[in-house]
Design an enzyme around this catalytic site. Structure first.
Site, PDB file in Angstrom:
ATOM      1  CG  ASN A   1      -1.703   1.234   1.413  1.00  0.00           C
ATOM      2  OD1 ASN A   1      -1.789   2.061   0.496  1.00  0.00           O
ATOM      3  ND2 ASN A   1      -2.293   1.406   2.589  1.00  0.00           N
TER       4      ASN A   1
ATOM      5  CE  LYS B   1      -0.187   3.377   4.638  1.00  0.00           C
ATOM      6  NZ  LYS B   1      -0.139   3.482   6.090  1.00  0.00           N
TER       7      LYS B   1
ATOM      8  CG  HIS C   1      -5.786   1.999   5.123  1.00  0.00           C
ATOM      9  ND1 HIS C   1      -5.383   3.022   5.937  1.00  0.00           N
ATOM     10  CD2 HIS C   1      -4.756   1.123   5.074  1.00  0.00           C
ATOM     11  CE1 HIS C   1      -4.149   2.767   6.365  1.00  0.00           C
ATOM     12  NE2 HIS C   1      -3.751   1.614   5.853  1.00  0.00           N
TER      13      HIS C   1
ATOM     14  CD  GLU D   1      -2.943   5.689   6.481  1.00  0.00           C
ATOM     15  OE1 GLU D   1      -2.897   5.676   5.245  1.00  0.00           O
ATOM     16  OE2 GLU D   1      -2.051   5.186   7.206  1.00  0.00           O
TER      17      GLU D   1
ATOM     18  CD  GLU E   1      -3.539  -2.249   7.350  1.00  0.00           C
ATOM     19  OE1 GLU E   1      -2.401  -2.436   6.909  1.00  0.00           O
ATOM     20  OE2 GLU E   1      -4.234  -1.264   7.056  1.00  0.00           O
TER      21      GLU E   1
ATOM     22  CB  SER F   1       5.215  -1.245  12.072  1.00  0.00           C
ATOM     23  OG  SER F   1       4.809   0.097  12.239  1.00  0.00           O
TER      24      SER F   1
HETATM   25  P1  PGA Z   1       2.826   0.563   7.583  1.00  0.00           P
HETATM   26  O1  PGA Z   1       1.360   0.722   6.957  1.00  0.00           O
HETATM   27  O2  PGA Z   1       3.378  -0.724   7.073  1.00  0.00           O
HETATM   28  O3  PGA Z   1       3.589   1.755   7.112  1.00  0.00           O
HETATM   29  O4  PGA Z   1       2.643   0.543   9.082  1.00  0.00           O
HETATM   30  C1  PGA Z   1       0.519  -0.374   6.763  1.00  0.00           C
HETATM   31  C2  PGA Z   1      -0.790   0.072   6.171  1.00  0.00           C
HETATM   32  O5  PGA Z   1      -1.291   1.123   6.571  1.00  0.00           O
HETATM   33  O6  PGA Z   1      -1.357  -0.611   5.294  1.00  0.00           O
END
Ligand code: PGA
Length: 250
Positions: A9, A11, A95, A97, A167, A213
């Site tokens: 992803n 983003k 997601h 976000e 997540e 992460s």
């Molecule tokens: P990250 O994001 O690996 O940077 O923690 C994961 C995600 O939001 O899909």
């Protein structure tokens, strides 16, 4: 049996030329990845080009969102049929976000999931609790509500085409990963919920990804769990070496 999946992803990162370069690097290295569905979900502006670059490779195209409307006067939106027409296979939906900054509710996510399934795209449906909810030990309750409402009205036949991503929001982009035990415990919980609603075959076949992460140094211990079928990778998907390393961690 269910698929192992590693999805990147991106983003809101990478300009067009930077993105093209990264996709090429991933394609060049993708041969070493075996028995894993490798998915990239770059920003929309890169998707049509991405589709051409990955054409002769095993890499699959995903995107990070879509409209909850079918077509028409919805300025700035991208429809599922547009996505399908460039060769998209997977759509990340719900997601955290999107939930937080764009006020997406389970109801909107449910509408999007249904549009995707109707047209033959595979949703990667995200769920996960925030830090305060885990502190209050409400994480199972929160995730249960999310999956119940996101999958409202979706029948067993369609459920087969869904991927779930757990997540924990406190682990996203924070460097703080869930422990393998925390991930396994929640993944098993989700699988049992799916089993209760859709039966054993579908529960056993659905891929449940961990996100938050996830990186080369912890992917192996996370993926070693029986109910963790791969990862949704944010930060570490922006470097081809790291992304491929993660995909080799099964
Ligand atoms: P990250 O994001 O690996 O940077 O923690 C994961 C995600 O939001 O899909």
């Amino acid at each position: 049996m269910r698929k192992n999946i590693v999805a990147g992803n991106w983003k809101m990162n990478k300009t067009f030329p930077e993105g093209v370069e990264l996709i090429q690097q991933i394609v060049n290295q993708s041969d070493v990845v075996k028995n894993v569905e490798l998915i990239i979900a770059p920003p929309f502006i890169l998707t049509a080009e991405a589709s051409k670059i990955i054409k002769d490779s095993a890499v699959k195209l995903g995107v990070q969102n879509c409209s909850n409307y079918k077509e028409g006067a919805y300025t700035g939106e991208i429809s599922v049929s547009m996505l399908k027409s460039i060769g998209t296979e997977y759509v990340i939906l719900g997601h955290s976000e999107r939930r937080k900054y764009f006020k997406e509710t389970n109801e909107i996510i449910n509408e999007k999931i249904k549009l995707n399934l109707e047209i033959g795209l595979k949703p990667i449906a995200c769920c996960g609790e925030v830090f305060e909810e885990r502190e209050k030990e409400e994480h199972f309750q929160v995730v249960n509500k999310q999956i119940k409402e996101m999958f409202e009205g979706i029948d067993a036949d369609n459920m087969k085409n869904i991927v779930i991503a757990y997540e924990p929001v406190w682990a996203i982009g924070t460097g703080k990963t869930a422990t393998p035990e925390q991930a396994q415990e929640m993944h098993l919980f989700i699988r049992e919920k799916i089993r209760n609603s859709y039966g054993s075959q579908i529960a056993n076949d659905i891929s449940i990804l961990y996100g938050g992460s996830c990186k080369p140094s912890n992917a192996e211990e996370l993926f070693a769990n029986p109910d963790v079928d791969g990862g949704l990778i944010g930060g570490a998907s922006l470097k081809a070496d790291d992304f491929i390393e993660i995909a080799k961690s099964f």
